[in-house]
Design an enzyme around this catalytic site. Structure first.
Site, PDB file in Angstrom:
ATOM      1  N   TYR A  18       0.757  -1.326   0.185  1.00  9.26           N
ATOM      2  CA  TYR A  18      -0.098   0.037  -0.052  1.00  9.26           C
ATOM      3  C   TYR A  18       0.989   1.184   0.069  1.00  9.26           C
ATOM      4  O   TYR A  18       1.926   1.230   0.702  1.00  9.26           O
ATOM      5  CB  TYR A  18      -1.105   0.044   1.516  1.00  9.26           C
ATOM      6  CG  TYR A  18      -1.777   1.295   1.143  1.00  9.26           C
ATOM      7  CD1 TYR A  18      -2.970   1.489   0.413  1.00  9.26           C
ATOM      8  CD2 TYR A  18      -1.677   2.190   2.187  1.00  9.26           C
ATOM      9  CE1 TYR A  18      -3.795   2.445   0.515  1.00  9.26           C
ATOM     10  CE2 TYR A  18      -2.451   3.379   2.433  1.00  9.26           C
ATOM     11  CZ  TYR A  18      -3.611   3.428   1.486  1.00  9.26           C
ATOM     12  OH  TYR A  18      -4.392   4.344   1.777  1.00  9.26           O
ATOM     13  N   ASP A  55       9.289   2.834  -0.148  1.00 17.47           N
ATOM     14  CA  ASP A  55       8.387   3.445   0.631  1.00 17.47           C
ATOM     15  C   ASP A  55       8.427   3.131   2.120  1.00 17.47           C
ATOM     16  O   ASP A  55       8.095   1.937   2.735  1.00 17.47           O
ATOM     17  CB  ASP A  55       6.873   2.967   0.208  1.00 17.47           C
ATOM     18  CG  ASP A  55       5.758   3.728   0.897  1.00 17.47           C
ATOM     19  OD1 ASP A  55       6.016   4.502   1.857  1.00 17.47           O
ATOM     20  OD2 ASP A  55       4.726   3.538   0.559  1.00 17.47           O
ATOM     21  N   LYS A  96       3.879   9.110   8.930  1.00 16.40           N
ATOM     22  CA  LYS A  96       3.630   8.486  10.108  1.00 16.40           C
ATOM     23  C   LYS A  96       4.481   9.204  11.294  1.00 16.40           C
ATOM     24  O   LYS A  96       4.464  10.333  11.699  1.00 16.40           O
ATOM     25  CB  LYS A  96       3.594   7.083  10.010  1.00 16.40           C
ATOM     26  CG  LYS A  96       2.467   6.548   8.954  1.00 16.40           C
ATOM     27  CD  LYS A  96       2.144   5.216   9.095  1.00 16.40           C
ATOM     28  CE  LYS A  96       0.957   5.084   8.173  1.00 16.40           C
ATOM     29  NZ  LYS A  96       0.904   4.109   7.081  1.00 16.40           N
TER      30      LYS A  96
HETATM   31  C1  PLP Z   1       0.193   4.638   5.637  1.00 19.79           C
HETATM   32  C2  PLP Z   1       0.943   4.408   4.478  1.00 19.79           C
HETATM   33  C3  PLP Z   1       0.936   5.134   3.388  1.00 19.79           C
HETATM   34  C4  PLP Z   1      -0.026   6.280   3.355  1.00 19.79           C
HETATM   35  O1  PLP Z   1       0.211   7.461   4.079  1.00 19.79           O
HETATM   36  P1  PLP Z   1      -1.051   8.436   4.526  1.00 19.79           P
HETATM   37  O2  PLP Z   1      -0.431   9.164   5.285  1.00 19.79           O
HETATM   38  O3  PLP Z   1      -2.047   7.669   5.191  1.00 19.79           O
HETATM   39  O4  PLP Z   1      -1.434   9.174   3.312  1.00 19.79           O
HETATM   40  C5  PLP Z   1       1.857   4.993   2.341  1.00 19.79           C
HETATM   41  N1  PLP Z   1       2.778   3.858   2.490  1.00 19.79           N
HETATM   42  C6  PLP Z   1       2.674   3.061   3.406  1.00 19.79           C
HETATM   43  C7  PLP Z   1       3.872   2.059   3.333  1.00 19.79           C
HETATM   44  C8  PLP Z   1       1.879   3.266   4.438  1.00 19.79           C
HETATM   45  O5  PLP Z   1       1.805   2.533   5.513  1.00 19.79           O
END
Ligand code: PLP
Length: 432
Positions: free
Chosen positions: A145, A240, A268
């Site tokens: 994701y 990511d 985060k």
């Molecule tokens: C949470 C998450 C996102 C998205 O971040 P948001 O601040 O919710 O837009 C993207 N990549 C990873 C790996 C994530 O865990």
């Protein structure tokens, strides 16, 4: 049994005004067939709902709360900064300080741009990779994701997977055709794509440890192989690390596995609980961004002083606390080993995947979970029953099989042992 009447009422009211009653889908408890808790406040490892129930929290706002909730230094930093004004749309010293702090902790970053969410970070990193290479295709992995950008909502993990909509309506076929899908921990699936499209792939993006199909740990050879392919085909490798950054170590997953990506995305933890994202990496690539270069990306509230103050305070604590990640590992190992012992003692079929302070207990008959296909074979009905029993005994887990649990520095041995006990009792019920 706990009483949830206030939360149930609050959800009924929210449903009238907010789509599905929530501002982010997986909060809805839909996949565990329940009503979400409405949270009143949180402190340390505990969250309190509006009925006055308290829980040991392993959601941690889905990752940011590595120091626990309402950390006094972070709250103080936000209050002090807010008193001076909340946004100026002009540079502040805090932004440079933040960039320097990130570069210190993550050596692969030469230059970094702040944005407002993880979604924005991955979206912008992909545009930059495309602008830099002059190519259009992107490779992503099943079950990973990367936020809710169109390009990534194909075989997506997290809420999209939880709610059975990994391919979202509204994503145009044009966009979908530019996203190629490979399988996690399957290097051949990546090689095949490079053989088919040798000079068209702008970027390969992945979670260097997957957390959004539940925790799935990469083979080192898989990561190494991807690095080599990207170098050989002059493709931008994007890690990511929105979830893993500053969580698995000071330098994130890339430090643990010893692999250097070309670009990294953050979110985060980097915001200390406020809305922040960031992307950065090699100078040569970052120099393509406006105003220096031609690739456009902007943000009215980017680098917002409150968010910088909160994030910077969090990062400094992580950087400067002696043995922070060792202590977090000890706590996490205590929980992980405890849960594993529950499985063993009860001969309960299940797989605990854990790396550092990220973990998932998969309800599966399989011996391991190392791919999206493995994760999809889990018994989500059993997870839902487990989730509800845990909640009722005061343990707040993610309302989905396909999410990570997070340990924080605020979890005490006592709370961890209570969690293990609750796990044992719930598994015992499920067993019968
Ligand atoms: C949470 C998450 C996102 C998205 O971040 P948001 O601040 O919710 O837009 C993207 N990549 C990873 C790996 C994530 O865990």
């Amino acid at each position: 049994m706990k009483q949830y009447t206030q939360s149930i009422e609050a959800f009924k009211e929210a449903l009238k005004h907010i789509p599905g009653g929530v501002n982010s889908p997986v909060r809805s408890f839909k996949s565990v067939d329940g009503d979400p808790l409405f949270i009143a406040n949180a402190r340390g490892a505990k969250v309190f709902d509006i009925d006055g129930n308290e829980y040991i929290d392993y959601v941690g706002s889905w990752g940011p709360m590595i120091l626990g909730h309402s950390h006094p230094d972070i709250i103080m930093a936000i209050q002090k900064t807010a008193a001076k004004g909340t946004s100026f749309g002009a540079p502040t010293l805090l932004e440079t300080e933040m960039a320097i702090q990130i570069k210190k902790m993550v050596p692969s970053i030469d230059s970094i741009r702040m944005v407002n969410s993880g979604t924005e970070a991955t979206m912008s990193a992909l545009r930059l990779a495309r602008g830099y290479t002059g190519r259009e295709l992107v490779v992503k992995f099943e079950g990973c994701y990367h936020g809710h950008n169109d390009s990534f909502l194909i075989k997506a993990g997290s809420g999209a997977l939880t709610l059975g909509m990994p391919n979202s309506p509204g994503v145009t076929s044009g966009t979908a055709k530019d996203t190629l899908i490979a399988r996690y921990n399957d290097l051949d699936s990546v090689k095949d794509l490079f053989i088919r499209y040798p000079d068209q792939i702008a970027a390969v993006i992945l979670e260097p440890v997957a957390g959004n199909m539940g925790v799935v740990i990469p083979d080192l050879e898989f990561l190494k192989g991807i690095r080599e392919l990207c170098t050989r085909y002059e493709t931008v490798l994007i890690f990511d690390e929105v979830m893993t950054g500053f969580r698995l170590s000071k330098g994130g997953a890339q430090q643990i596995f010893g692999i250097t990506p070309d670009l990294t995305t953050f979110g985060k933890i980097i915001g200390g609980g406020l809305p922040v994202g960031a992307y950065g990496g090699k100078q040569e690539i970052m120099d393509k961004l406006a105003p220096k270069g031609p690739v456009y990306q902007a943000g009215t509230l980017s680098g917002n002083p409150l968010a910088m103050a909160a994030g910077l305070t969090a990062l400094k604590i992580l950087d400067e606390t002696e043995g922070f990640y060792d202590t977090l590992e000890e706590k996490s190992a205590r929980l992980g080993d405890g849960i594993q012992k529950c499985l063993d003692d009860l001969k309960f079929p299940g797989v605990l995947n854990r790396i550092g302070s990220m973990f998932t207990l998969f309800f599966t008959e399989d011996a391991k979970v190392s791919s999206y296909a493995d994760a999809c074979r889990c018994n989500t009905t059993n997870y839902a029953r487990f989730f509800k029993m845990a909640l009722d005994s005061g343990v707040y887990l993610a309302p989905s099989q396909f999410e990570a649990g997070f340990m924080s520095a605020a979890h005490t041995t006592k709370k961890i042992d209570k969690t293990i006990e609750a796990t044992y009792e719930a598994l015992k019920v499920l067993k019968n």
